[in-house]
Design a protein around this motif. Structure first.
Motif, PDB file in Angstrom:
ATOM      1  N   ARG A   1       0.817  -1.217   0.000  1.00  0.00           N
ATOM      2  CA  ARG A   1       0.000   0.000   0.000  1.00  0.00           C
ATOM      3  C   ARG A   1       0.847   1.261   0.000  1.00  0.00           C
ATOM      4  N   GLY A   2       1.933   1.259   0.793  1.00  0.00           N
ATOM      5  CA  GLY A   2       2.772   2.448   0.855  1.00  0.00           C
ATOM      6  C   GLY A   2       3.425   2.746  -0.479  1.00  0.00           C
ATOM      7  N   GLU A   3       3.900   1.708  -1.150  1.00  0.00           N
ATOM      8  CA  GLU A   3       4.540   1.891  -2.445  1.00  0.00           C
ATOM      9  C   GLU A   3       3.526   2.308  -3.503  1.00  0.00           C
ATOM     10  N   LEU A   4       2.315   1.726  -3.430  1.00  0.00           N
ATOM     11  CA  LEU A   4       1.263   2.098  -4.370  1.00  0.00           C
ATOM     12  C   LEU A   4       0.880   3.560  -4.201  1.00  0.00           C
ATOM     13  N   ARG A   5       0.774   3.991  -2.952  1.00  0.00           N
ATOM     14  CA  ARG A   5       0.437   5.405  -2.677  1.00  0.00           C
ATOM     15  C   ARG A   5       1.537   6.313  -3.198  1.00  0.00           C
ATOM     16  N   LEU A   6       2.788   5.895  -3.018  1.00  0.00           N
ATOM     17  CA  LEU A   6       3.913   6.703  -3.499  1.00  0.00           C
ATOM     18  C   LEU A   6       3.879   6.842  -5.019  1.00  0.00           C
ATOM     19  N   ILE A   7       3.544   5.756  -5.724  1.00  0.00           N
ATOM     20  CA  ILE A   7       3.487   5.803  -7.185  1.00  0.00           C
ATOM     21  C   ILE A   7       2.354   6.710  -7.648  1.00  0.00           C
ATOM     22  N   LEU A   8       1.160   6.533  -7.071  1.00  0.00           N
ATOM     23  CA  LEU A   8      -0.001   7.290  -7.527  1.00  0.00           C
ATOM     24  C   LEU A   8       0.082   8.769  -7.173  1.00  0.00           C
ATOM     25  N   LEU A   9       0.847   9.108  -6.149  1.00  0.00           N
ATOM     26  CA  LEU A   9       1.027  10.514  -5.790  1.00  0.00           C
ATOM     27  C   LEU A   9       2.334  11.075  -6.326  1.00  0.00           C
ATOM     28  N   GLY A  10       3.366  10.230  -6.353  1.00  0.00           N
ATOM     29  CA  GLY A  10       4.693  10.715  -6.729  1.00  0.00           C
ATOM     30  C   GLY A  10       4.827  11.079  -8.190  1.00  0.00           C
TER      31      GLY A  10
ATOM     32  N   GLY B   1       1.115  18.361 -17.140  1.00  0.00           N
ATOM     33  CA  GLY B   1       2.157  17.655 -16.397  1.00  0.00           C
ATOM     34  C   GLY B   1       1.585  16.676 -15.391  1.00  0.00           C
ATOM     35  N   VAL B   2       0.546  17.113 -14.663  1.00  0.00           N
ATOM     36  CA  VAL B   2      -0.105  16.228 -13.692  1.00  0.00           C
ATOM     37  C   VAL B   2      -0.764  15.053 -14.395  1.00  0.00           C
ATOM     38  N   ALA B   3      -1.449  15.333 -15.519  1.00  0.00           N
ATOM     39  CA  ALA B   3      -2.119  14.264 -16.268  1.00  0.00           C
ATOM     40  C   ALA B   3      -1.108  13.251 -16.799  1.00  0.00           C
ATOM     41  N   ALA B   4       0.029  13.738 -17.306  1.00  0.00           N
ATOM     42  CA  ALA B   4       1.059  12.834 -17.810  1.00  0.00           C
ATOM     43  C   ALA B   4       1.598  11.953 -16.683  1.00  0.00           C
ATOM     44  N   GLY B   5       1.796  12.546 -15.502  1.00  0.00           N
ATOM     45  CA  GLY B   5       2.257  11.767 -14.361  1.00  0.00           C
ATOM     46  C   GLY B   5       1.266  10.697 -13.950  1.00  0.00           C
ATOM     47  N   LEU B   6      -0.039  11.032 -14.000  1.00  0.00           N
ATOM     48  CA  LEU B   6      -1.074  10.050 -13.666  1.00  0.00           C
ATOM     49  C   LEU B   6      -1.085   8.897 -14.666  1.00  0.00           C
ATOM     50  N   VAL B   7      -0.916   9.226 -15.948  1.00  0.00           N
ATOM     51  CA  VAL B   7      -0.903   8.177 -16.970  1.00  0.00           C
ATOM     52  C   VAL B   7       0.260   7.212 -16.724  1.00  0.00           C
ATOM     53  N   VAL B   8       1.443   7.757 -16.451  1.00  0.00           N
ATOM     54  CA  VAL B   8       2.611   6.913 -16.185  1.00  0.00           C
ATOM     55  C   VAL B   8       2.373   6.043 -14.944  1.00  0.00           C
ATOM     56  N   ALA B   9       1.778   6.639 -13.909  1.00  0.00           N
ATOM     57  CA  ALA B   9       1.523   5.893 -12.674  1.00  0.00           C
ATOM     58  C   ALA B   9       0.559   4.739 -12.915  1.00  0.00           C
ATOM     59  N   PHE B  10      -0.536   5.015 -13.642  1.00  0.00           N
ATOM     60  CA  PHE B  10      -1.524   3.962 -13.887  1.00  0.00           C
ATOM     61  C   PHE B  10      -0.968   2.872 -14.793  1.00  0.00           C
TER      62      PHE B  10
END
Length: 227
Positions: free
Chosen positions: A12-21, A72-81
């Motif tokens: 969970r911690g790593e998943l949260r880091l990816i989705l926010l980071g 920039g935020v949208a691109a980061g979300l795409v990479v995270a997902f």
């Protein structure tokens, strides 16, 4: 997780880091890029990509900056997902293993599995003929993966029980047929080009020919399937 099912994936911690980071990184880059591009076009006029740099450097209106930050935020979300979607997810019961990997779902009966073990960052599951059923990077801590498989009664091993049977592939070596050498050479080239899907298909072809492949220190190694 309940008493009969265990799910393994990103902690969970790593998943949260990816989705926010990743979105935060995209936001930071979008904030810094216009200034960096402006400096580059004024100081280093010989740089390539002059057109895109000039465009980014010209984003000085408030609405332009806000739109660029949103991109920039949208691109980061795409990479995270994408990172989360392409990761291997495991669901274990006492009777069945379900593996979600590369947008596909596979189910294997525990009775059809002869070994489960880590190979570097990858998890490998072998069938009763010792052919790999699954090979992919696991995201959960190795200790948690080992404990889950052992708890559900799977044949967990700390290392490949057939490791001693592997030999390094040498082009034109007499112990392999010519057609097998052709597939190994094609797989080597696919790996050099980082053509993962093509390399995976060639690995399956070798499996159909009776050979199990593993990559170690940049070299292809092989062993035959018993019988």
């Amino acid at each position: 997780m309940n008493e009969t099912t265990t799910e393994l994936g990103f902690p969970r911690g790593e998943l949260r880091l990816i989705l926010l980071g990743f979105p935060a990184l995209g936001l930071a880059l979008a904030w810094l890029l216009p200034g960096a591009a402006r400096w580059a076009t004024e100081t280093l006029p010989w740089l390539p990509f002059e057109g895109p740099l000039t465009f980014v450097a010209g984003l000085d209106q408030l609405w332009q900056r806000a739109l660029f930050l949103a991109v920039g935020v949208a691109a980061g979300l795409v990479v995270a997902f994408i990172a989360v979607a392409e990761s291997m997810k495991l669901t274990l019961t006492d009777d069945e293993l379900t593996v979600e990997l590369d947008d596909t779902t596979h189910r294997f009966a525990r009775a059809d599995i002869s070994a489960v073990f880590p190979d570097g960052k990858e998890l490998v599951v072998l069938d009763r003929t010792t052919r790999p059923l699954v090979r992919g990077e696991h995201q959960a801590p190795l200790a948690a993966v080992a404990a889950a498989f052992q708890r559900h009664g799977y044949p967990w091993s700390k290392a490949d029980p057939h490791a001693a049977d592997f030999r390094r592939w040498v082009p034109h070596a007499p112990e392999l047929p010519a057609e097998v050498h052709v597939v190994f050479a094609a797989r080597k080239e696919a790996r050099r080009r980082d053509a993962k899907e093509e390399a995976r298909d060639l690995t399956e072809t070798l499996g159909q020919l009776g050979y199990v492949v593993r990559d170690h220190e940049g070299q292809q190694h092989w062993r035959t399937v018993p019988g």
